[in-house]
Design an enzyme around this catalytic site. Structure first.
Site, PDB file in Angstrom:
ATOM      1  N   GLU A 168       0.843  -1.218   0.000  1.00  0.00           N
ATOM      2  CA  GLU A 168       0.000   0.000   0.000  1.00  0.00           C
ATOM      3  C   GLU A 168       0.867   1.253   0.000  1.00  0.00           C
ATOM      4  O   GLU A 168       0.548   2.239  -0.652  1.00  0.00           O
ATOM      5  CB  GLU A 168      -0.961  -0.006   1.197  1.00  0.00           C
ATOM      6  CG  GLU A 168      -1.866  -1.235   1.305  1.00  0.00           C
ATOM      7  CD  GLU A 168      -2.554  -1.624  -0.001  1.00  0.00           C
ATOM      8  OE1 GLU A 168      -2.847  -0.726  -0.819  1.00  0.00           O
ATOM      9  OE2 GLU A 168      -2.776  -2.829  -0.230  1.00  0.00           O
ATOM     10  N   TYR A 225     -10.677  -6.420 -20.636  1.00  0.00           N
ATOM     11  CA  TYR A 225      -9.559  -6.049 -19.768  1.00  0.00           C
ATOM     12  C   TYR A 225      -8.838  -7.295 -19.226  1.00  0.00           C
ATOM     13  O   TYR A 225      -9.421  -8.374 -19.122  1.00  0.00           O
ATOM     14  CB  TYR A 225     -10.038  -5.207 -18.577  1.00  0.00           C
ATOM     15  CG  TYR A 225     -10.490  -3.812 -18.940  1.00  0.00           C
ATOM     16  CD1 TYR A 225     -10.545  -3.376 -20.259  1.00  0.00           C
ATOM     17  CD2 TYR A 225     -10.874  -2.911 -17.944  1.00  0.00           C
ATOM     18  CE1 TYR A 225     -10.973  -2.094 -20.574  1.00  0.00           C
ATOM     19  CE2 TYR A 225     -11.303  -1.629 -18.253  1.00  0.00           C
ATOM     20  CZ  TYR A 225     -11.353  -1.231 -19.575  1.00  0.00           C
ATOM     21  OH  TYR A 225     -11.777   0.025 -19.875  1.00  0.00           O
TER      22      TYR A 225
HETATM   23 ZN    ZN Z   1      -2.372  -2.494  -4.980  1.00  0.00          ZN
END
Ligand code: ZN
Length: 618
Positions: free
Chosen positions: A311, A390
């Protein structure tokens, strides 16, 4: 001009009414950001836990590009809109008329605002639906204390529109501010400047001075305590979890410094984290200044902190340099997965990094069998017309990272590290496409070092299914030793009682569990469980893999801990494969359905949907 845009120009000539630009826009947004861009958003909202709504207004400050445009098109989903006003040149607010299109399951509802002139600001008065796809409203019983309710958002990829009417595309960046009213005793946090000393009297105020794409708009409301971890890092969690969280995340400040020495200054001010209740459907969400995290990564021994590294890495790849549309998702996640391993290596050394990387690569290869070939390319060649083309969301993480790792190993770090840092520096606060990365790669690396990768191989990485045969694979010596042990245990020559696991790191347990899946018998798993209490481990990555292997082997002794796991963990990556495994035979399926029936209400709506789909598939 590339081939795609030539084709688009031809279509627009043929059909007149459709402009070439409109066709090139993000297909998952109704907004016309070729005509107008949002510069700033101010939201003023009241949270009502009884009604499960946010209500108030959003004020959008606009930069008009096309001076002839007389409509403002925004993205919404299930919003009830009461009034819209535009600000005239003399500062007065005037009512505007609008229409709301029918709901499209994938994209939500287009909001068309009719304009006589081009206002600098528009205010939309609205309230969210209790079923807003981005928001989860938790009853007190779903929190740790059981006393107070909780609410959090998850806007990525296109759910910000379910709580704020806006141009919901990563191609548009805006600054924002907010005033949020919430019940007394609850704290509000956002992906913005958070004041740990704020009391919430008169409402909670936020300001986000850096321009962000809409999917990074985030809010959390609950009974929260804050603990400082370093000069610019801290953690927010429910009071009963704050000690465990602060212990687990102790290395965060060091991680920020490690990332900075690789990729340049951290540009977002503070790096704080919010630990959510277990129904959070993901591992983490890189909301700027306030990463949202699943509590399932608190293992008690800091063994899952690579999730924080991930993150944090998004502070460069994703948040700073952003995919321009979801088709280019690998630019966010592939880059972040690569950077994560580099942060792990700086902090914990190459042996740890190599073990993680080897498992990541093995899991990528194993996942290919379950992904249709057309979705195995990093990016589809199709024009941006449909999300159906995608790439597989999960595969772009390890595959994108593997491409960067290949470039790094062949060019050497002396060349590759400044190259990657330059990518972040030169595209900071911008939204980018794969073509832009390829241009940058050719100019800044391949032109000087053509032997690093041929155009044909690059094309294979980007557009072909699978992992290229030329991809270098990591071989950790420590994991090779584990292979020998595992083989002996599986064939019975090494009894369970003699398995020496004392020095095993979490990643070794993870690797072991991966490799015994579909091989170990129910009797062997039972022994493993009795000897090492694996069924009750605090490490959810290990527990998940042990349950998966047990389900496959028909070891039903894990049912009680598995039920507890499924009742308390809402992370999609864990629960969906476990329910899927339980479908294999009638008895397990019936048991799984009964657990799901009980657990369903505790899950995030996104998880409920995924599990229901997994249970009903043939
Ligand atoms: Zn990520």
């Amino acid at each position: 001009m590339n081939q795609t845009s030539i084709l688009r120009a031809a279509i627009s000539l043929a059909f007149g009414a459709i402009s070439a630009q409109a066709l090139a826009l993000d297909p998952l947004s109704y907004s016309r950001y070729d005509q107008v861009k949002t510069r700033d958003v101010h939201i003023d909202l009241k949270a009502d836990f009884a009604k499960k709504t946010l209500s108030g207004f959003a004020e959008l400050s606009l930069d008009w590009i096309d001076k002839s445009a007389r409509t403002l098109d925004l993205d919404t989903r299930e919003l009830t809109i009461s009034k819209i006003e535009g600000q005239t040149d003399n500062g007065a607010w005037r009512k505007l008329s609008f229409t709301l299109d029918k709901l499209d399951e994938e994209k939500g509802q287009a909001l068309h605002i009719t304009l006589a002139s081009q206002p600098q600001k528009v205010r939309i008065y609205y309230r969210t639906a209790p079923t807003a796809s981005a928001l989860q409203w938790l009853a007190p019983v779903q929190t740790m204390s059981g006393k107070r309710p909780f609410m959090f958002s998850q806007s990525e990829s296109i759910d910000a529109r379910s709580w704020v009417p806006l141009q919901d595309t990563p191609a548009v960046r805006f600054t924002y501010s907010a005033h949020i009213a919430a019940p007394q005793g609850l704290r509000v946090v956002m992906s913005a400047e958070n004041d740990p000393k704020a009391t919430g009297k008169g409402g909670w105020n936020f300001k986000m001075p850096q321009a962000i794409p809409s999917y990074l708009l985030a809010i959390g409301i609950g009974e929260l305590e804050m603990r400082s971890l370093g000069p610019r890092t801290g953690v927010y969690a429910e009071p009963k979890r704050i000690d465990a969280a602060a212990y687990e995340f102790a290395d965060t400040e060091k991680m920020v410094s490690a990332a900075e020495s690789l990729y340049g200054p951290y540009r977002w001010g503070r790096y704080d984290m919010l630990v959510l209740p277990p129904s959070f459907p993901f591992g983490g969400m890189e909301n700027p200044r306030m990463t949202f995290l699943t509590p399932t990564m608190i293992a008690g021994d800091r063994s899952l902190v690579d999730l924080i590294a991930h993150e944090l890495a998004h502070s460069w790849s994703g948040n700073l340099v952003t995919n321009a549309s979801w088709k280019h998702f690998w630019l966010n996640e592939g880059f972040t997965t690569y950077v994560t391993t580099r942060i792990i290596e700086s902090l914990y050394g190459p042996e740890e990094a190599d073990m993680n990387l080897q498992v990541e690569q093995e899991e990528a290869i194993a996942s290919l069998a379950k992904i249709e070939p057309a979705k195995q390319a990093l990016v589809s060649r199709d024009a941006d017309t449909s999300s159906a083309s995608y790439a597989d969301e999960g595969l772009v993480y390890p595959k994108g990272a593997w491409l960067l790792r290949t470039l790094e190993q062949r060019a050497g770090r002396a060349v590759f590290d400044p190259f990657l840092r330059g990518w972040f520096d030169q595209h900071a606060m911008q939204s980018v496409t794969t073509d832009e990365f390829v241009d940058y790669l050719r100019k800044n690396l391949l032109a000087q070092h053509p032997a690093v990768m041929s155009e044909a191989e690059l094309d294979e990485w980007l557009h072909a299914p699978g992992i290229p045969a030329s991809a270098p694979r990591v071989k950790s010596a420590r994991l090779a030793a584990l292979d020998t042990v595992r083989a002996a245990w599986l064939d019975g020559s090494l009894p369970t009682a003699k398995l020496d696991t004392k020095a095993w790191k979490a990643i070794e347990w993870i690797k072991f569990m991966n490799d015994i899946d579909n091989k170990a018998t129910a009797a062997q798993l039972k022994e493993l469980d009795e000897q090492f209490k694996v069924g009750k481990t605090g490490n959810n990555e290990v527990a998940f893999r042990f349950y998966r292997a047990s389900i496959h082997a028909g070891y039903r002794g894990i049912r009680e801990p598995l039920r507890a796991f499924l009742m308390s963990v809402g992370r999609q990556r864990f629960v969906v494969p476990l329910y899927t495994g339980l479908r294999a035979n009638a008895e397990d399926k019936a048991w799984g359905e009964a657990v799901f029936k009980q657990a369903r209400e505790r899950y995030h709506p996104a998880t409920q949907k995924s599990v229901a789909k997994a249970m009903s598939e043939k």
